[in-house]
Design an enzyme around this catalytic site. Sequence first.
Site, mmCIF file in Angstrom:
data_model
loop_
_atom_site.group_PDB
_atom_site.id
_atom_site.type_symbol
_atom_site.label_atom_id
_atom_site.label_comp_id
_atom_site.label_asym_id
_atom_site.label_seq_id
_atom_site.Cartn_x
_atom_site.Cartn_y
_atom_site.Cartn_z
ATOM 1 C CB THR A 203 24.907 -18.642 17.219
ATOM 2 O OG1 THR A 203 25.571 -17.477 16.742
ATOM 3 C CG2 THR A 203 24.759 -19.638 16.088
ATOM 4 C CE LYS A 284 27.084 -17.150 13.645
ATOM 5 N NZ LYS A 284 28.375 -16.575 13.263
ATOM 6 C CE LYS A 358 26.745 -21.958 19.900
ATOM 7 N NZ LYS A 358 26.224 -20.611 20.041
HETATM 8 P P1 NAD Z 1 30.261 -15.974 26.286
HETATM 9 O O1 NAD Z 1 30.053 -17.272 26.949
HETATM 10 O O2 NAD Z 1 31.599 -15.310 26.358
HETATM 11 O O3 NAD Z 1 29.182 -14.904 26.832
HETATM 12 C C1 NAD Z 1 27.889 -15.203 27.258
HETATM 13 C C2 NAD Z 1 27.599 -14.375 28.496
HETATM 14 O O4 NAD Z 1 26.247 -14.590 28.902
HETATM 15 C C3 NAD Z 1 28.478 -14.764 29.685
HETATM 16 O O5 NAD Z 1 29.122 -13.608 30.193
HETATM 17 C C4 NAD Z 1 27.486 -15.363 30.683
HETATM 18 O O6 NAD Z 1 27.855 -15.138 32.040
HETATM 19 C C5 NAD Z 1 26.217 -14.600 30.319
HETATM 20 N N1 NAD Z 1 24.995 -15.274 30.766
HETATM 21 C C6 NAD Z 1 24.640 -16.577 30.604
HETATM 22 N N2 NAD Z 1 23.426 -16.799 31.155
HETATM 23 C C7 NAD Z 1 23.014 -15.608 31.672
HETATM 24 C C8 NAD Z 1 21.840 -15.200 32.372
HETATM 25 N N3 NAD Z 1 20.855 -16.059 32.670
HETATM 26 N N4 NAD Z 1 21.742 -13.908 32.760
HETATM 27 C C9 NAD Z 1 22.741 -13.028 32.483
HETATM 28 N N5 NAD Z 1 23.880 -13.371 31.842
HETATM 29 C C10 NAD Z 1 24.005 -14.645 31.421
HETATM 30 O O7 NAD Z 1 29.850 -16.186 24.754
HETATM 31 P P2 NAD Z 1 30.242 -15.263 23.495
HETATM 32 O O8 NAD Z 1 31.554 -15.692 22.923
HETATM 33 O O9 NAD Z 1 30.022 -13.838 23.855
HETATM 34 O O10 NAD Z 1 29.145 -15.742 22.443
HETATM 35 C C11 NAD Z 1 27.795 -15.352 22.555
HETATM 36 C C12 NAD Z 1 27.046 -15.867 21.338
HETATM 37 O O11 NAD Z 1 27.604 -15.283 20.147
HETATM 38 C C13 NAD Z 1 27.136 -17.380 21.154
HETATM 39 O O12 NAD Z 1 25.903 -17.856 20.717
HETATM 40 C C14 NAD Z 1 28.213 -17.553 20.081
HETATM 41 O O13 NAD Z 1 28.039 -18.730 19.335
HETATM 42 C C15 NAD Z 1 27.972 -16.308 19.233
HETATM 43 N N6 NAD Z 1 29.147 -15.830 18.492
HETATM 44 C C16 NAD Z 1 30.365 -15.794 19.096
HETATM 45 C C17 NAD Z 1 31.475 -15.332 18.376
HETATM 46 C C18 NAD Z 1 32.839 -15.278 19.028
HETATM 47 O O14 NAD Z 1 33.825 -15.067 18.317
HETATM 48 N N7 NAD Z 1 32.951 -15.430 20.348
HETATM 49 C C19 NAD Z 1 31.315 -14.887 17.050
HETATM 50 C C20 NAD Z 1 30.039 -14.906 16.470
HETATM 51 C C21 NAD Z 1 28.959 -15.379 17.206
#
Ligand code: NAD
Length: 426
Positions: A203, A284, A358
């Site tokens: 997102t 979204k 965010k």
């Molecule tokens: P998160 O922070 O748990 O996961 C992101 C991952 O990306 C982390 O493990 C981080 O280490 C990795 N990362 C960051 N930069 C990187 C790079 N350069 N190379 C490799 N890995 C890298 O976040 P999340 O909760 O999984 O959310 C991800 C997306 O999904 C966000 O945009 C969030 O808004 C969206 N989202 C989350 C939820 C939820 O319930 N958590 C629900 C719907 C949508």
Amino acid sequence: MVSPSSQSLSRLSKIGWIGLGAMGRPMALNLFTKTHLAHQRGEWAGYGKEKPSFLICEEDDSRAESFLFDLREKGGAGLVNRVERVGSGKEMAMHASRILTMLPSTPQVEAVYLDPKGGILAGLQALPLDTPSLGDLPASTSPVKPVSGVEELSSSTNMSAPYMPPTSSPPLDSPTSFAPASSDPNPSSGADAPHTLLIDQTTLDPTTARDIASQIHATTSHRALMLDAPVSGGTGAAERGELTIMFGSPSSEATRMAVELLGRMARDGGVIDCGSNGAGVGVKVCNNLILAINQIALSEGLALGRSLGLDPVLLHNVVNTSSGQSWSSRVNSPLEEIPGSPGSRHYAGGFQTRLMLKDAGLALSAAAVCNLPIPMTWAAKSVYEAVCNEGEGEMATRDFSVVFEWLKKKQAEGVERGWKADPTST
Ligand code: NAD
């Protein structure tokens, strides 16, 4: 003519995943295991008889290791042995033809795709000219069909996808308009045909999503096709493979290739075509703007009800059969008295407040580009900011319905201050 090397042919059978966090981990687990199973059933469209293999990229070592552990549990050693870890988007793009990303937000997506040294685009630019195209793969046998977002979604649509796009589009010359996805005159094969499919599920800011896709398409002369495909449904739906996925795509060819993969992570009918690049993430962000406000409105109503001495469960039941109802009131109540609600589990799990903060920020930036005031979103963002900054920041990682606890605390402090104030010193 020199034939493509075996390395570039095996690129066709490789799927890559970048970002194995709270959402990426369960989504990639489903994608990898279901693709592996599809190959065993003879339904996988890999190159020749080659088995699918997988690449992962995650900057946090412990997350990468725990992903491999979970994959072994779910898919067995035969699957884990077909996974390799790479260190950058560039390396990923050189070795995998289909790449999915699930990253925190806009800056990480910009870095992973566009960093001149380690980004996906740099990897695409380093590919040999004779890189085989995805059109050389057999036609997909996937039963998944995308739902068109311009038709009314069925009444069975899951509550996690409360979405209906506008029936009239904004003017196409507007800096923020998203044109309908084109249907390609010539779905291609041969030297100019696409060799890479990129699907970003983060997102992020919708305008940035569209700009990154344009840059990828222009620089690779459309040999790489990129979609934005953010998700709704949270970690539970991601584990169960029941997400709602709303996507923006540059062409029907890209859509056809993407839905097969997206269907492995989504509920039936949950892969929704929203239009061209940026439209998926636009939908979204608008959805989450509404949700951000609804959850605070619910908290204010429930807090007032409590102060009026109303039975909270009675109020909950009446709201849910009256005009105040919303997804927040039905599914995401902060009341501890409601079984299965975030309130009943002390706000553990769910959608973290820091992520809602965010997303409210993304809606504000998108509105700023359109020169559009959105005062309720501005107020909601200020509230979530205060919730995240409360105490030692412990509410930031709780479900965002914890705003109810914050509100009750602030209201109590306000009343207390009112009691202590000297009534003569106005
Ligand atoms: P998160 O922070 O748990 O996961 C992101 C991952 O990306 C982390 O493990 C981080 O280490 C990795 N990362 C960051 N930069 C990187 C790079 N350069 N190379 C490799 N890995 C890298 O976040 P999340 O909760 O999984 O959310 C991800 C997306 O999904 C966000 O945009 C969030 O808004 C969206 N989202 C989350 C939820 C939820 O319930 N958590 C629900 C719907 C949508």
